[in-house]
Design a protein around this motif. Structure first.
Motif, PDB file in Angstrom:
ATOM      1  N   LEU A 170      -6.179  -8.449   0.324  1.00 42.38           N
ATOM      2  CA  LEU A 170      -5.803  -8.167  -0.233  1.00 42.38           C
ATOM      3  C   LEU A 170      -6.090  -6.284  -0.525  1.00 42.38           C
ATOM      4  O   LEU A 170      -6.729  -5.789  -0.609  1.00 42.38           O
ATOM      5  CB  LEU A 170      -5.826  -8.684  -1.920  1.00 42.38           C
ATOM      6  N   THR A 171      -4.726  -5.849  -0.859  1.00 38.77           N
ATOM      7  CA  THR A 171      -4.646  -4.110  -0.975  1.00 38.77           C
ATOM      8  C   THR A 171      -4.143  -4.008  -2.458  1.00 38.77           C
ATOM      9  O   THR A 171      -3.095  -4.515  -2.739  1.00 38.77           O
ATOM     10  CB  THR A 171      -3.400  -3.800  -0.327  1.00 38.77           C
ATOM     11  N   LEU A 172      -4.930  -2.648  -2.855  1.00 39.09           N
ATOM     12  CA  LEU A 172      -4.242  -2.228  -4.442  1.00 39.09           C
ATOM     13  C   LEU A 172      -4.762  -0.899  -4.567  1.00 39.09           C
ATOM     14  O   LEU A 172      -4.465  -0.608  -3.848  1.00 39.09           O
ATOM     15  CB  LEU A 172      -4.334  -3.365  -5.629  1.00 39.09           C
ATOM     16  N   PRO A 173      -3.671  -0.482  -5.336  1.00 43.21           N
ATOM     17  CA  PRO A 173      -3.254   0.950  -5.673  1.00 43.21           C
ATOM     18  C   PRO A 173      -5.399   1.692  -6.222  1.00 43.21           C
ATOM     19  O   PRO A 173      -4.693   0.507  -7.102  1.00 43.21           O
ATOM     20  CB  PRO A 173      -2.668   1.479  -6.139  1.00 43.21           C
ATOM     21  N   PHE A 174      -5.828   2.402  -5.810  1.00 38.99           N
ATOM     22  CA  PHE A 174      -6.875   2.844  -6.813  1.00 38.99           C
ATOM     23  C   PHE A 174      -6.957   4.503  -7.122  1.00 38.99           C
ATOM     24  O   PHE A 174      -7.425   4.843  -6.872  1.00 38.99           O
ATOM     25  CB  PHE A 174      -7.819   2.488  -6.059  1.00 38.99           C
ATOM     26  N   LEU A 231      -2.597   5.879  -3.473  1.00 40.18           N
ATOM     27  CA  LEU A 231      -4.195   6.123  -2.447  1.00 40.18           C
ATOM     28  C   LEU A 231      -4.596   4.453  -2.045  1.00 40.18           C
ATOM     29  O   LEU A 231      -5.309   3.905  -3.453  1.00 40.18           O
ATOM     30  CB  LEU A 231      -5.173   6.758  -2.682  1.00 40.18           C
ATOM     31  N   PRO A 232      -4.952   3.716  -1.474  1.00 39.61           N
ATOM     32  CA  PRO A 232      -4.468   1.826  -1.513  1.00 39.61           C
ATOM     33  C   PRO A 232      -6.512   1.872  -1.103  1.00 39.61           C
ATOM     34  O   PRO A 232      -7.039   2.504  -0.058  1.00 39.61           O
ATOM     35  CB  PRO A 232      -3.407   1.571  -0.402  1.00 39.61           C
ATOM     36  N   VAL A 233      -6.400   0.583  -1.022  1.00 35.84           N
ATOM     37  CA  VAL A 233      -8.068  -0.104  -0.974  1.00 35.84           C
ATOM     38  C   VAL A 233      -7.542  -1.013  -0.582  1.00 35.84           C
ATOM     39  O   VAL A 233      -6.893  -1.861  -0.759  1.00 35.84           O
ATOM     40  CB  VAL A 233      -9.088   0.414  -1.675  1.00 35.84           C
ATOM     41  N   GLN A 234      -8.153  -2.207   0.457  1.00 39.83           N
ATOM     42  CA  GLN A 234      -7.979  -3.231   1.045  1.00 39.83           C
ATOM     43  C   GLN A 234      -9.639  -3.512   1.088  1.00 39.83           C
ATOM     44  O   GLN A 234     -10.630  -3.307   0.890  1.00 39.83           O
ATOM     45  CB  GLN A 234      -7.774  -3.476   2.581  1.00 39.83           C
ATOM     46  N   ILE A 235      -9.321  -5.321   0.120  1.00 42.45           N
ATOM     47  CA  ILE A 235     -10.584  -5.825  -0.019  1.00 42.45           C
ATOM     48  C   ILE A 235     -10.479  -7.342   0.826  1.00 42.45           C
ATOM     49  O   ILE A 235      -9.018  -8.089   1.258  1.00 42.45           O
ATOM     50  CB  ILE A 235     -10.649  -6.521  -1.346  1.00 42.45           C
ATOM     51  N   MET A 236     -11.334  -7.846   2.048  1.00 41.55           N
ATOM     52  CA  MET A 236     -11.487  -8.800   2.513  1.00 41.55           C
ATOM     53  C   MET A 236     -13.050 -10.332   2.010  1.00 41.55           C
ATOM     54  O   MET A 236     -13.409  -9.341   1.536  1.00 41.55           O
ATOM     55  CB  MET A 236     -11.740  -8.619   3.874  1.00 41.55           C
ATOM     56  N   ALA A 237     -12.589 -11.094   2.065  1.00 44.29           N
ATOM     57  CA  ALA A 237     -12.909 -12.280   1.571  1.00 44.29           C
ATOM     58  C   ALA A 237     -13.054 -13.759   2.353  1.00 44.29           C
ATOM     59  O   ALA A 237     -12.556 -13.732   3.041  1.00 44.29           O
ATOM     60  CB  ALA A 237     -13.095 -12.744   0.188  1.00 44.29           C
ATOM     61  N   ALA A 264       0.456  -0.619  -0.004  1.00 45.27           N
ATOM     62  CA  ALA A 264       0.136  -0.291   0.509  1.00 45.27           C
ATOM     63  C   ALA A 264       0.966   1.123  -0.297  1.00 45.27           C
ATOM     64  O   ALA A 264       0.564   2.465  -0.682  1.00 45.27           O
ATOM     65  CB  ALA A 264      -1.042  -0.013   1.366  1.00 45.27           C
ATOM     66  N   CYS A 265       1.822   1.036   0.533  1.00 44.36           N
ATOM     67  CA  CYS A 265       2.675   2.242   1.150  1.00 44.36           C
ATOM     68  C   CYS A 265       3.368   2.407  -0.570  1.00 44.36           C
ATOM     69  O   CYS A 265       3.987   3.853  -0.434  1.00 44.36           O
ATOM     70  CB  CYS A 265       4.221   1.986   1.585  1.00 44.36           C
ATOM     71  N   CYS A 266       4.054   1.084  -1.235  1.00 45.76           N
ATOM     72  CA  CYS A 266       4.551   1.592  -1.977  1.00 45.76           C
ATOM     73  C   CYS A 266       3.354   1.241  -4.339  1.00 45.76           C
ATOM     74  O   CYS A 266       3.971   1.648  -4.664  1.00 45.76           O
ATOM     75  CB  CYS A 266       5.759   1.062  -3.341  1.00 45.76           C
ATOM     76  N   GLY A 267       2.476   1.570  -4.064  1.00 46.20           N
ATOM     77  CA  GLY A 267       1.624   1.669  -4.976  1.00 46.20           C
ATOM     78  C   GLY A 267       1.928   0.166  -5.699  1.00 46.20           C
ATOM     79  O   GLY A 267       1.614   0.397  -6.933  1.00 46.20           O
ATOM     80  N   LEU A 268       1.924  -0.953  -4.734  1.00 53.77           N
ATOM     81  CA  LEU A 268       1.562  -2.177  -5.357  1.00 53.77           C
ATOM     82  C   LEU A 268       0.525  -3.168  -5.021  1.00 53.77           C
ATOM     83  O   LEU A 268      -0.284  -2.761  -4.324  1.00 53.77           O
ATOM     84  CB  LEU A 268       2.680  -2.792  -4.691  1.00 53.77           C
ATOM     85  N   VAL A 269       0.665  -3.831  -4.932  1.00 52.35           N
ATOM     86  CA  VAL A 269      -0.790  -5.247  -5.454  1.00 52.35           C
ATOM     87  C   VAL A 269       0.105  -6.147  -3.952  1.00 52.35           C
ATOM     88  O   VAL A 269       1.111  -6.510  -4.026  1.00 52.35           O
ATOM     89  CB  VAL A 269      -0.661  -6.419  -6.295  1.00 52.35           C
ATOM     90  N   TRP A 289      -3.990   3.875 -11.534  1.00 46.12           N
ATOM     91  CA  TRP A 289      -2.806   4.090 -10.540  1.00 46.12           C
ATOM     92  C   TRP A 289      -1.839   3.468 -11.845  1.00 46.12           C
ATOM     93  O   TRP A 289      -1.777   2.324 -12.559  1.00 46.12           O
ATOM     94  CB  TRP A 289      -2.666   3.051  -9.683  1.00 46.12           C
ATOM     95  N   GLN A 290      -0.395   4.511 -12.446  1.00 44.43           N
ATOM     96  CA  GLN A 290       0.387   3.433 -13.216  1.00 44.43           C
ATOM     97  C   GLN A 290       1.994   3.507 -12.996  1.00 44.43           C
ATOM     98  O   GLN A 290       2.146   4.910 -11.156  1.00 44.43           O
ATOM     99  CB  GLN A 290       1.017   4.825 -14.310  1.00 44.43           C
ATOM    100  N   HIS A 291       2.634   2.396 -12.426  1.00 38.72           N
ATOM    101  CA  HIS A 291       3.994   2.490 -11.463  1.00 38.72           C
ATOM    102  C   HIS A 291       4.779   3.268 -12.573  1.00 38.72           C
ATOM    103  O   HIS A 291       5.025   3.565 -13.847  1.00 38.72           O
ATOM    104  CB  HIS A 291       4.788   1.044 -11.924  1.00 38.72           C
ATOM    105  N   ARG A 292       5.747   3.840 -11.928  1.00 34.33           N
ATOM    106  CA  ARG A 292       6.733   5.411 -11.461  1.00 34.33           C
ATOM    107  C   ARG A 292       7.724   4.838 -12.480  1.00 34.33           C
ATOM    108  O   ARG A 292       8.521   5.663 -13.824  1.00 34.33           O
ATOM    109  CB  ARG A 292       6.675   5.867 -10.778  1.00 34.33           C
ATOM    110  N   PHE A 293       8.135   3.588 -12.024  1.00 35.61           N
ATOM    111  CA  PHE A 293       9.255   2.650 -12.808  1.00 35.61           C
ATOM    112  C   PHE A 293       9.493   1.743 -13.540  1.00 35.61           C
ATOM    113  O   PHE A 293       8.325   1.011 -12.916  1.00 35.61           O
ATOM    114  CB  PHE A 293      10.547   2.858 -11.169  1.00 35.61           C
TER     115      PHE A 293
END
Length: 341
Positions: free
Chosen positions: A290-294, A303-309, A55-60, A330-334
């Motif tokens: 699971l978290t992913l940037p949105f 800006l991350p969100v979290q989904i639980m199942a 979440a801090c780094c814009g990843l899944v 969200w687009q990866h910077r590098f």
């Protein structure tokens, strides 16, 4: 290390803003993936340690159902089952692929996951956009969770509002259970390996001391609370099929916000909970999350969100995550090193 000894290594910084933390404890993995050094990196999650750095780094980042990933004969009950292994990735596709390849046949204390078909009926999405007065989440991070819910609602899914009061006891109990398990585990590890505890930093020593002095009856109570946390979540999943909830309460904090040069374990745990109020819930309950940037904030931080199942429903979790990822917010910077940009 002592002042006269060299540090283990340089500070792990967030590639998106070197003044901020990359999260922890798998912060190095997240920093490497976000910087494009590698496309995927192994990580573990006992209290949010896959999801928080992602979440801090814009990843899944996904914490699987308890027991879904083999831990090996000496690792299968690591931290009393609250820790899960998988990876930090740049896409939902990579997360789904590595989960498919690694899950099952753990031969451990928990049953193997049974494949669950993705249910294409109108899913009920539980929406939580409040983390209480003790652990407030910034407005933009609540708004993005609501944005994600509206995107799913546009596909015909039903949005079911949830309240903080339905989570408050479970969050508190999860934090207490995490603290006790980590402390006892650390004390046992130091004794079994005959480590020189005096060489550890003050906070590590304090957690070990906490573990050595924790009465067995207190540990039993906290493990019993973990069962109740799981039951309370199951009750919520009687009303919803998935939950969309906040991941972090703010942007990644400045380097040095989680100092370890003190012995106040309660303060450190409080700081962790304040930063990611709902992270530990998945570990203690055993449910996948699971978290992913949105999206991104005004400082171009994710800006991350979290989904639980429900347990065993990673396909549903990954399907919803892929739907949100397809919004392209969200687009990866590098780029990944060695691959076309």
């Amino acid at each position: 290390p002592r002042a006269s000894e060299p540090a283990i290594g340089p500070i792990c910084r967030n590639p998106l803003d070197p003044a901020r933390t990359a999260g922890g404890s798998s912060g190095g993995a997240a920093a490497a993936v976000a910087a494009g050094i590698v496309a995927i990196a192994h990580a573990t999650d006992a209290g949010g340690s896959i999801r928080v750095p992602a979440a801090c780094c814009g990843l899944v980042g996904m914490k699987p159902t308890r027991g879904a990933i083999p831990g090996g004969p000496s690792f299968g009950n690591h931290l009393a089952g609250i820790a899960s292994e998988l990876a930090i990735c740049r896409s939902v596709r990579d997360t789904a692929l590595i989960f498919d390849r690694l899950s099952g046949k753990s031969r451990g204390p928990f049953p193997d996951p049974s494949p669950v078909d993705i249910d294409n009926r109108r899913l009920r999405i539980g929406l939580l956009v409040d983390t209480g007065s003790a652990y407030p989440t910034e407005d933009d991070r609540l708004a993005v969770v609501e944005d994600a819910a509206r995107a799913l609602e546009s596909d015909g899914y039903e949005i079911v509002p949830l309240t903080w009061s339905e989570f408050e006891w479970s969050v508190a109990a999860s934090g207490g259970t995490f603290a006790d398990i980590v402390s006892v585990n650390l004390a046992a590890l130091i004794k079994a390996a005959a480590l020189d505890e005096s060489r550890a930093e003050p906070l590590t020593q304090a957690f070990a001391a906490r573990g050595r002095t924790l009465p067995a009856t207190s540990l039993w109570k906290t493990l019993d609370d973990a069962v109740l946390v799981s039951r309370k979540l199951w009750a919520l999943f009687d009303r919803v099929d998935c939950m969309l909830i906040p991941m972090l309460s703010s942007a990644p904090l400045a380097i040095g916000s989680f100092p370890t040069d003190h012995a106040d374990t309660d303060l450190h745990l409080e700081r962790m909970t304040a930063f990611a109020p709902l992270a530990c819930l998945a570990n203690i309950s055993g449910f996948p999350a699971l978290t992913l940037p949105f999206g991104q904030d005004e400082h171009a931080m994710p800006l991350p969100v979290q989904i639980m199942a429900p347990m065993g429903h990673e396909p549903r979790l990954l399907s919803l995550a892929a739907r949100l990822e397809a919004e392209g917010r969200w687009q990866h910077r590098f780029p990944v090193a060695g691959l076309p940009s």
